[in-house]
Design a protein around this motif. Structure first.
Motif, short mmCIF file in Angstrom:
data_model
loop_
_atom_site.label_atom_id
_atom_site.label_comp_id
_atom_site.label_asym_id
_atom_site.label_seq_id
_atom_site.Cartn_x
_atom_site.Cartn_y
_atom_site.Cartn_z
N ARG A 56 -34.97 -22.41 4.15
CA ARG A 56 -34.77 -21.24 4.98
C ARG A 56 -36.07 -20.55 5.38
NH1 ARG A 56 -30.04 -16.91 3.74
NH2 ARG A 56 -30.21 -15.80 5.70
N TYR A 110 -39.49 -19.47 6.79
CA TYR A 110 -40.19 -19.94 8.00
C TYR A 110 -41.25 -18.93 8.41
CZ TYR A 110 -40.25 -22.86 12.27
OH TYR A 110 -40.60 -23.75 13.28
N PRO A 145 -33.49 -22.55 9.68
CA PRO A 145 -33.84 -22.34 11.09
C PRO A 145 -34.12 -23.64 11.84
CG PRO A 145 -35.64 -21.66 9.64
CD PRO A 145 -34.49 -21.99 8.76
N GLY A 179 -30.78 -26.84 13.81
CA GLY A 179 -30.45 -27.22 15.19
C GLY A 179 -31.38 -28.29 15.71
N LEU A 180 -32.67 -28.12 15.44
CA LEU A 180 -33.67 -29.08 15.92
C LEU A 180 -33.48 -30.44 15.24
CD1 LEU A 180 -36.38 -29.29 17.62
CD2 LEU A 180 -37.51 -29.04 15.42
N TRP A 231 -43.46 -32.63 10.68
CA TRP A 231 -42.44 -31.90 9.91
C TRP A 231 -42.47 -32.32 8.44
CZ3 TRP A 231 -40.15 -27.69 11.65
CH2 TRP A 231 -40.08 -27.50 13.02
N TRP A 290 -47.14 -17.26 20.48
CA TRP A 290 -46.59 -18.43 19.78
C TRP A 290 -47.61 -18.92 18.77
CZ3 TRP A 290 -42.13 -20.65 18.86
CH2 TRP A 290 -42.09 -21.93 18.33
N ASN A 291 -47.12 -19.17 17.59
CA ASN A 291 -47.96 -19.69 16.52
C ASN A 291 -47.51 -21.13 16.26
OD1 ASN A 291 -49.82 -19.65 14.53
ND2 ASN A 291 -48.52 -18.61 13.03
N ALA A 292 -48.40 -22.06 16.38
CA ALA A 292 -48.01 -23.48 16.34
C ALA A 292 -47.40 -23.87 15.00
CB ALA A 292 -49.20 -24.36 16.63
N ASP A 293 -46.38 -24.71 15.08
CA ASP A 293 -45.81 -25.30 13.86
C ASP A 293 -46.68 -26.45 13.39
OD1 ASP A 293 -43.33 -23.82 13.66
OD2 ASP A 293 -42.72 -24.85 15.48
N TYR A 294 -47.21 -27.18 14.36
CA TYR A 294 -48.03 -28.36 14.01
C TYR A 294 -49.03 -28.60 15.14
CZ TYR A 294 -43.94 -30.09 16.60
OH TYR A 294 -42.93 -30.25 17.51
N ASN A 349 -45.97 -28.94 20.90
CA ASN A 349 -45.54 -27.68 20.30
C ASN A 349 -45.97 -26.45 21.13
OD1 ASN A 349 -45.88 -25.70 17.42
ND2 ASN A 349 -44.00 -26.73 18.00
N PHE A 366 -43.72 -27.18 25.05
CA PHE A 366 -42.26 -27.02 25.02
C PHE A 366 -41.87 -25.56 25.32
CE2 PHE A 366 -39.99 -25.18 21.23
CZ PHE A 366 -41.08 -24.54 20.66
N LYS A 377 -31.15 -20.25 25.51
CA LYS A 377 -31.65 -19.44 24.38
C LYS A 377 -32.79 -20.14 23.63
CE LYS A 377 -27.74 -16.45 23.67
NZ LYS A 377 -27.06 -16.76 24.91
N GLU A 396 -37.09 -21.36 23.58
CA GLU A 396 -38.34 -20.62 23.42
C GLU A 396 -39.11 -20.47 24.73
OE1 GLU A 396 -39.00 -19.11 20.77
OE2 GLU A 396 -37.75 -20.08 19.26
N LYS A 435 -38.35 -17.47 14.92
CA LYS A 435 -38.46 -18.80 15.53
C LYS A 435 -37.17 -19.58 15.43
CE LYS A 435 -43.24 -20.38 15.24
NZ LYS A 435 -44.15 -21.23 14.47
N ARG A 436 -36.83 -20.25 16.51
CA ARG A 436 -35.73 -21.22 16.52
C ARG A 436 -34.42 -20.63 15.99
NH1 ARG A 436 -38.52 -26.01 17.48
NH2 ARG A 436 -40.66 -26.00 16.74
#
Lengths: 740, 325
Positions: free
Chosen positions: A71, A73, A206, A209-210, A274, A590-594, A599, A602, A614, A616, B44-45
């Motif tokens: 959970r 994030y 979170p 969905g992805l 990921w 936006w703060n990059a995930d990777y 990233n 998108f 809905k 980003e 996020k997301r």
């Protein structure tokens, strides 16, 4: 005289009890006695004789909400759990650009691309040819979990705390109250269990969905688990442990005790990133079974509160109202400090510990500091090992040289404080709502209007005024360090900048005015109304602190004769406006995930539009060519072909200008000389294990910097005594006069 | 007196219902359940499905005030207002929206609040009464005039100034005590000194002026004139007669705040890093945690009502003329 007074006026006995020599004096003596016994500075916020130990001291300002890796994030949560949980991969600490290396695995995952007919394909295969991709992950044997009551066994081999007897339940209030702990080896099934937890709806992951879009069978598993869970709820068993091992997920399979396979639909090269995130950290089923027992949740003993991992540290004190403490995990598998780094790393001492076994610190103590001023002052006193720099203290800490480089002030240098800077993998942009009839859409007029505004809004000035120079003007959505970023002349945005004397210079405002005229708004006049063109800036920055910044935005557009109306509201209403598409111009980040261009791009991919899906894509930008290129780019490996695609995508964005690209923030952090290996890493969160602290140097500095200053107390005491004398005289005179 | 207490407790019920309804309306005017879900699920997301799931899990999926899909009393009972409020009156605060047990949190956090508030009250009382007596003694002199001027000046300064100034002077320049922080048990003492000193100094202006007014009011009464006429010294008049009689409003003023000491101070706790109920409330407001906000407002209202009741009872103790019938 004092004795006479106390005899004559009993009220003065009170001051004698407290000491007519002064309550303050007693206080000082008490403090001196207490502190003197321990040799500790009076203002030391920690317990005695701790500072010399290899303990890292820092602070946190916001209570972490979730520590469950399914959970959590937020960066403030990952700062803790990344030291506890170990996903299969991690980022190399010193290597740049950022590179993935194994953490708990034997090498990087094997990646197999497979066609629809089952035939293997190579890495270069087109995405359309790939039916699915298999990631084979091999876990290193011998890794063990931290000591935890979930693993504790009785002599007969049965779980010590499952089921939990009422007497034990009544006795415990924190996890530390369980007398017995145990451990067990990390196995592939633990990683699989966690992936299933991501899909299990009550966990509110979170990324569910992805992942449902990518991991084969993820959505079907989620449905099956939900149905089963609802059936259990119907029987009143909804809150008890639901063993997810009982339901299979088609795309996630245990090959042997230490090997598992994740099957990804089609091709998704970013999936490997990921695997370096906490979402994919292992979760022992015993932990969930333990925490799900009745009565524990009511005592805040749950997975969201007490993580269970294999990492170098374990969370031993979780009191987010006061302090969070990480201690070295005695079962940690061990890891050597990296030996590979640049010459610059070597010269900065970042390779001094090469090959040494980590972690170097025994404990990390994070104290709650809600406010910036006390946090900063305690850093200057040596009680925090590192610190960010707030706007209040920026001028005290940083000065800019003639060529614009940031350096420390003399006061900081005298204390031996060091400065680390790094451009963050983040972007702060100002966007146009592309659904808006004035600034949005594909029309030539709207495009030219956006371009004119892109020139006029001077982000160099913004960074200088509002960020204290801590930022770099963005020429595209891609920050430095991300594949596709170009520096120098190749990287400038020709719509807004020109290359002059070896540097990017913002275009003259006359260029913007020319574009505005072409757009049909000469001198910023709206032909429909005859008055100035009125645009609207929607912002959640409604407080007094934001006034100057909002005024600055108005000033930027007034250079073009455009009137900007500020529509400030609270964050909830702002979110609503963004979701419904009623905002016109807005700022977002936006703060990059990777570290992959996908990233960032998108955020402008049509199918991700905020209003329609809905997603980003807050600007609701949709461009057929861009979208097609995005789909192509995301599946390409880094190389010339990918760079060409990215260049074209950037050109489209510059031409269409759905964003004013804004700036990439620059992180400034300070640390004391005794805090070693402080290289900033903007992707990795598990960096505590690399840090080393010279406790003796810290103690010496703390003593030197925190000598109590007593003379003002003496002065106050003298002033009080001196003021008492005329008061007493007045008192006696008055007494006498009344008696007469 | 028992009948009076029961009557007052019954009066409290509609007040508490009103406070609860008012809190509910104020909170949901600003935050919808969707906003709360978004806040708790992160930035996020966040999908619609996740928002719906969060609302269902936390009991925010129903209508706020009236459920038009139901008939009869269910129209009102099958709502967020009813379901969230009912347990409150049984002092079952339930779980916070982030999953924490609120009763447990309150039981943990009331002690640091009390550890700061109680010494502040006692020391502040002693200091303020002392200064007020001095001013009353030197009434109509330059000392009184300048004392009042200084008191007004001190009242006019923001409490934030005292906090930041105190931290800077005592903690940073003089290095006498920690600037902020807290510790448990006996280790807490050194963290309490500065907040207590700052709170006491910050309260001197208003406290001294208030008590001075009370003393001056007493000083001009007939019994004081009689005492002086009997030849008693001014000192004896002040301490034996004026102070004793002025203690009635002082004590009742103190009694009313006693239960509220548990609630703590929002600013002091936030700046000094005290893990009390004041900072708990501030954090909840910032995090849009309605469950905690509702519980804290309800608790504050209950304690305030209790304080007023205790005040009434204390009147009967210090003033025999008062009867609660």
């Amino acid at each position: 005289m004092a004795r006479k007074l106390t005899q004559r006026y009993p009220a003065f006995k009170v001051s004698k009890v407290l000491g007519h020599r002064g309550f303050g004096l007693w206080l000082v003596l008490g403090l001196a006695l207490m502190a003197g016994c321990s040799g500790q500075a009076w203002n030391d916020p920690y317990r005695a004789r701790e500072a010399a130990k290899p303990i890292f001291y820092s602070s946190f300002s916001e209570r972490p909400k979730h520590l469950d890796p399914a959970r959590s994030y937020s960066s403030n949560e990952w700062a803790f759990i990344s030291q506890v949980y170990e996903p299969p991969l991690q980022y190399h600490f010193l290597r740049r650009p950022y590179a993935l290396v194994p953490l708990t695995t034997q090498g990087l995952p094997e990646i197999h691309y497979v066609a629809a007919d089952g035939m293997p394909l190579d890495e270069q295969a087109a995405a359309s040819e790939v039916a699915y991709t298999d990631y084979i992950v091999r876990v290193r044997p011998g890794i063990r979990y931290q000591p935890h009551p979930a693993f504790a066994l009785r002599d007969d081999g049965s779980p010590a705390y499952w089921p939990l007897d009422p007497q034990t339940l009544a006795r415990v209030n924190t996890l530390g109250d369980f007398a017995l702990t145990g451990t067990r080896e990390l196995v592939a099934a633990d990683y699989i269990y966690q992936i299933k937890r991501l899909a299990f709806a009550p966990n509110h992951s979170p990324v569910a969905g992805l992942m449902a879009e990518h991991i084969r069978g993820f959505a079907a598993f989620a449905e099956a688990a939900k149905a089963e869970h609802e059936a259990r709820e119907g029987k009143g068993e909804g809150k008890t442990w639901f063993d997810l091992r009982g339901i299979d997920m088609q795309g996630v399979e245990e090959i042997d005790r230490y090997t598992y396979r994740i099957r990804i639909e089609k091709k998704y090269p970013q999936f490997v990133f990921w695997l370096a995130m906490n979402f994919f950290a292992p979760m022992p089923w015993e932990a969930e079974r333990f925490y799900r027992q009745p009565g524990l949740d009511e005592k805040n003993i749950n997975l969201d509160w007490y993580p269970v991992g294999t990492g170098p540290f374990m969370l031993t004190e979780n009191n987010p109202n006061l302090r969070m403490v990480l201690r070295r995990n005695p079962n940690f598998h061990g890891e050597a400090y990296p030996s590979e780094g640049t010459d610059e790393d070597r010269s900065e001492g970042l390779l001094d510990d090469a090959g040494r076994n980590m972690p170097f610190i025994e404990r990390a103590v994070y104290s709650l500091e809600n406010e910036a001023i006390p946090r900063w002052n305690k850093f200057l006193q040596g009680y925090y090992d590192n610190s960010g720099i707030g706007s209040d203290s920026f001028d005290q800490a940083i000065q800019f040289g003639g060529s614009g480089e940031a350096t420390l002030t003399e006061a900081m240098i005298d204390k031996g404080i060091r400065l680390s800077t790094a451009v963050e993998s983040s972007v702060f942009y100002t966007g146009f709502n592309m659904l808006d009839p004035v600034v949005g859409g594909d029309s030539e007029n709207a495009r030219l209007l956006r371009q004119a505004i892109a020139i006029a809004v001077d982000f160099e000035e913004y960074i200088s005024i509002f960020q204290n120079g801590r930022g770099e003007v963005a020429q595209s959505p891609l920050p430095p360090g991300i594949f596709g970023y170009l520096d120098g002349e190749r990287g400038i945005n020709p719509v807004t900048h020109v290359w002059q004397n070896g540097a990017a210079r913002r275009r003259d405002i006359d260029d913007a005015k020319r574009l505005l005229t072409k757009a049909g708004y000469p001198d910023g006049r709206d032909p429909k109304s005859g008055g100035p063109l009125i645009l609207y800036y929607d912002t959640p920055a409604a407080g007094p602190d934001s006034k100057a910044m909002l005024q600055w935005y108005r000033k930027q557009l007034s250079k073009l004769g455009i009137e900007l109306v500020i529509r400030a509201t609270d964050y909830n209403r702002f979110q609503e406006k963004m979701l419904s598409g009623t905002a016109q111009i807005f700022s977002w980040g936006w703060n990059a995930d990777y570290p992959d261009p996908e990233n960032f791009f998108f955020l402008l991919f049509g199918p991700n539009a905020k209003v329609s899906s809905k997603g980003e894509n807050a600007a609701n930008f949709s461009n057929a060519e861009f979208d097609a290129l995005f789909v192509k780019m995301k599946d390409l490996p880094n190389g010339t072909q990918r760079q060409q695609v990215i260049d074209r995508m950037v050109d489209i964005l510059r031409e269409q200008s759905p964003w004013l690209f804004g700036y990439f923030p620059k992180a400034f952090s300070l640390h004391h000389a005794w805090y070693k290996n402080a290289k900033p890493h903007l992707m990795a969160n598990n960096t505590l294990k690399y840090k080393r602290v010279d406790g003796l140097a810290r103690v010496a500095a703390q003593r030197a910097w925190n000598q109590p200053v007593l003379w003002p107390l003496g002065l106050i005491f003298a002033a009080v005594v001196l003021s008492v004398i005329p008061a007493v005289r007045g008192f006696r005179a008055r007494e006498r006069s009344r008696a007469l | 007196m028992t009948a009076y207490i029961i009557r007052r407790l019954l009066y409290a019920l509609p007040i508490l219902i009103g406070v609860n309804a008012f809190t509910f309306v104020l909170f949901f005017v600003v935050n919808s359940p969707d906003d709360m879900a978004r806040m708790h699920l992160g930035g996020k997301r966040v999908t619609d499905q996740a928002i719906q799931g969060w609302k269902e899990e936390h009991g925010y999926a129903k209508p706020l005030l009236i459920n038009r899909e139901r008939q009869g009393s269910d129209m009102f009972t099958e709502t967020i207002l009813f379901e969230k409020s009912l347990r409150l009156f049984l002092f079952d605060f339930g779980q916070s929206d982030s999953g924490r047990d609120i009763s447990h949190d309150i039981s943990q956090r009331m002690w640091p609040s009390l550890a700061i508030a109680l010494p502040t009250l006692l020391v502040g009382l002693a200091v303020n009464i002392t200064f007020a007596l001095l001013l009353a003694f030197f009434r109509a002199t330059y000392l009184d005039l300048w004392g009042v001027v200084i008191c007004v000046a001190m009242m006019s300064i923001s409490s934030l100034f005292y906090i930041i100034g105190g931290q800077f002077l005592v903690g940073k320049l003089l290095n006498l005590v920690p600037i902020s922080g807290y510790d448990t048990g006996v280790h807490a003492w050194k963290f309490m000194i500065l907040p207590v000193i700052v709170a006491v100094i910050g309260g001197i202006g208003s406290g001294t002026r208030w008590y001075r007014t009370l003393f001056l009011e007493e000083i001009h009464r007939d019994y004081v004139r009689s005492a002086r006429a009997k030849g008693l010294s001014e000192q004896r008049v002040l301490f034996r007669h004026v102070l004793r009689n002025a203690m009635i409003p002082i004590l009742t003023g103190v009694v009313v705040v006693l239960p509220l000491l548990f609630i703590g101070s929002l600013l002091t706790e936030s700046f000094f890093g005290i893990p009390g109920l004041g900072s708990y409330t501030i954090d909840a407001i910032n995090n849009q945690d309605f469950a905690i906000v509702r519980a804290m407002v309800f608790l504050g209202a209950v304690l305030y009502i209790l304080g007023l009741l205790l005040t009434d009872i204390s009147y009967t103790m210090v003033d025999p003329r008062v009867r609660l019938d």
